[in-house]
Write an enzyme that holds these catalytic residues in place. Sequence first.
Site, PDB file in Angstrom:
ATOM      1  N   HIS A   1       3.421   6.589  -6.899  1.00 28.37           N
ATOM      2  CA  HIS A   1       2.654   7.737  -7.400  1.00 28.37           C
ATOM      3  C   HIS A   1       3.528   8.995  -7.333  1.00 28.37           C
ATOM      4  CE1 HIS A   1      -1.702   9.600  -7.271  1.00 28.37           C
ATOM      5  NE2 HIS A   1      -1.126   9.739  -8.438  1.00 28.37           N
TER       6      HIS A   1
ATOM      7  N   HIS B   1       1.665   4.421  -2.861  1.00 31.74           N
ATOM      8  CA  HIS B   1       1.734   5.883  -2.708  1.00 31.74           C
ATOM      9  C   HIS B   1       3.096   6.370  -3.190  1.00 31.74           C
ATOM     10  CE1 HIS B   1      -2.005   6.673  -0.657  1.00 31.74           C
ATOM     11  NE2 HIS B   1      -1.730   5.909   0.381  1.00 31.74           N
TER      12      HIS B   1
ATOM     13  N   HIS C   1       0.831  -1.200   0.000  1.00 29.38           N
ATOM     14  CA  HIS C   1       0.000   0.000   0.000  1.00 29.38           C
ATOM     15  C   HIS C   1       0.873   1.261   0.000  1.00 29.38           C
ATOM     16  CE1 HIS C   1      -3.687   2.318   1.267  1.00 29.38           C
ATOM     17  NE2 HIS C   1      -2.744   3.149   1.683  1.00 29.38           N
ATOM     18  N   GLU C   2       1.788   1.333   0.945  1.00 27.36           N
ATOM     19  CA  GLU C   2       2.634   2.528   1.047  1.00 27.36           C
ATOM     20  C   GLU C   2       3.552   2.660  -0.168  1.00 27.36           C
ATOM     21  OE1 GLU C   2       1.760   4.688   3.042  1.00 27.36           O
ATOM     22  OE2 GLU C   2       0.498   3.405   4.296  1.00 27.36           O
TER      23      GLU C   2
HETATM   24 ZN   LIG Z   1      -3.000   5.219   1.919  1.00 32.44          ZN
END
Ligand SMILES: [Zn+2]
Length: 708
Positions: free
Chosen positions: A498, A495, A491-492
């Site tokens: 991105h 990010h 998940h991290e």
């Molecule tokens: Zn998040």
Amino acid sequence: MNTPSNPLLDFSGLPRFDEINTAHVTPAIETLLTENRSTIDSIRNDSNAPTWQTFVQPMVDASERLSRAWGQVSHLNAVMNTPELREVYNKNLPLITQFYAELSQDQRLFDKFKQLRASAEFDMLSPARKKIIENELRDFRLGGAELPPEKKQRFLKIQETLSELSSKFNDNLLDATNAFSLVIDNQEEISGIPEDVLHTAKQLAEKDSKKGWKFTLHMPSYLPIQQYADNRALREKMYHAFYTRASEFSKPSSESSDTSWDNMPIIKKILELREEEARLLGYKNFAEVSLAPKMATSPEQVLGFLRELAGKAKPYAEKDLQELQQFATETLGLPKLEAWDIPYVSEKLRQARYAFSDQEVKQYFPEDKVLPGMFKLVEALYRISIVPADSIEIGQTVQYWHPDVKLFDIFDASGDLIGRFYIDLYARDTKRGGAWMDGAIARRRIDCERGGHVVQIPVAYLTCNFSGPVSINGQQRPALFTHNEVIVLFHEFGHGLHHLLTQVDDLSVSGINGVEWDAVELPSQFMENFCWEWDVLKEMTRHVETGEPLPRTLFDKMLAAKNFQSGMQMVRQIEFALFDMHLHYDFDPHGDKSVLQLLDEVRREVAVITPPAYNRFPNSFAHIFGGGYAAGYYSYKWAEVLSADAYGLFEENASNNSIGVMDAKTGSRFRDEILAMGGSRPALESFVAFRGREPQMDALLRHNGMTV
Ligand SMILES: [Zn+2]
């Protein structure tokens, strides 16, 4: 070029973590605030028509230096906290908040942005720069900049009161939470509660010089009791205390009887003021204000979305509850499930159905298999390569804030360095809890004075709180991650990608900057899907002792457990989101209907569990009354639809190729249309460019086991 003696004022490369100390903070922030204020002064007083180069760019440059320096301080405060650093952090934070608050109220800056928007230059600007100017104008308007003086004064007063009320809401909740405790000294009454919870409870009792175990309403104490305590009366007592916090039923002790912890009058006042604020700004309701900078276009759209999802999920929620009730009756002799039985019976049913433990799974996920596996996946998807930074010549000694930290470099297919990230995985007592990604340096193009340009390479921090390597009998054992921790890491990292794979040249919309709030979780939640993909996962496992990969049978059990009670969980989230949206859309805080009546209506429509009449959930709904989620709670589900649907294209394409979901063709498209674009265009446009159509909820339902 001279290297500044204050490392916080050196912007030539990576942060100089070895050299930064607390004495550097205040002078650096003072210097940078002064620099920013004088830049603002000179552009504000410039009588020439504003242009990008003379107006926007100088402001962006000055503000970037401030945020880079302050970013290093906040980062250290979060990962290498000391009392001295905390003090200097808290001393400088209000100065920075104050500076940005002044900016957002600056009428002359607003006028200059309007002038630039109306100029001939605007049409010639890149889409990213146009977007930046539009965002600025929108934020000025939402900040009340367009109001006539007397209304503006009222607007600012409302803002101020709202922030006081929110803070009072949180204080009441915290005081009421802290005020309750329950000491039990009879061993029989605590059966079922896990050892570690009891251990803490015993220490808490000892602190008060009491015998037995002391339980509180804080999560690490409250949740395990609801989940594991065999004592039904204990569960009920705790439930009652928890769901009447900060209500008319929870009173401060007698000596402070003139004050009240009841949050309901505060809720009413907050709703009234939000409505007034919305009308001042020319909107029909506060929901419209909240949605103005978001991806969702109207409250009606959000309500329609939530109701459609509720319609699909409710039959599954009913089935979940039915199974739970049946199990409770047959196995536990509980003929009627009450609210305080649900987590307990759920846990028993989960154990009965899926006999495996997190501990068992954890043995298969050593760090030295997980990290390379995750890198291999994104290397294949995005045609990049990830290399430890230490091994290559970088022209600068890399400095770290802790020996556990590593730095990695990302190269594109032609061998150019495009991004770098620090990774700091293990928990330590100087680190704030949780996991997060933060940008250290954002990508931007810098024009050189003598022509040409350079690209500033983005840098990210990835921070987690996993357990580290241990030494057993003198032998070093690598860090082992639970499957849930692997998901958090992905998940991290989503990010992070991105932020790092952006191709945008302008800082304010590069990476995650300027991305709509309800779309920003798309890349992160998207990555989580790969953790449920056998082809990906099997490459990432090796039993720490036997060396064997994860057995398929264990994976199948994990997969089956994944969607356990997903129907009930989903309708609960929808209940909160609908309640939040109606409160800020068509609920009249001056009218006859109460907040609790509205919640009852929503529950009758979507919920499958009816809590007891004394339940005062709204009084502790801090997301929307004490935090920034007002008319925004729907974002959780909204972003899940986006990420699941984006992943759906990988699944569709996987059925037509031999490489499965690790498909570089679809990956490049995801990279180019979503990751690379950042906030330079509306999230919906990016999504449609990738998916070929607007988002649909089928994939989310399918991933949650809700297929008809
Ligand atoms: Zn998040």
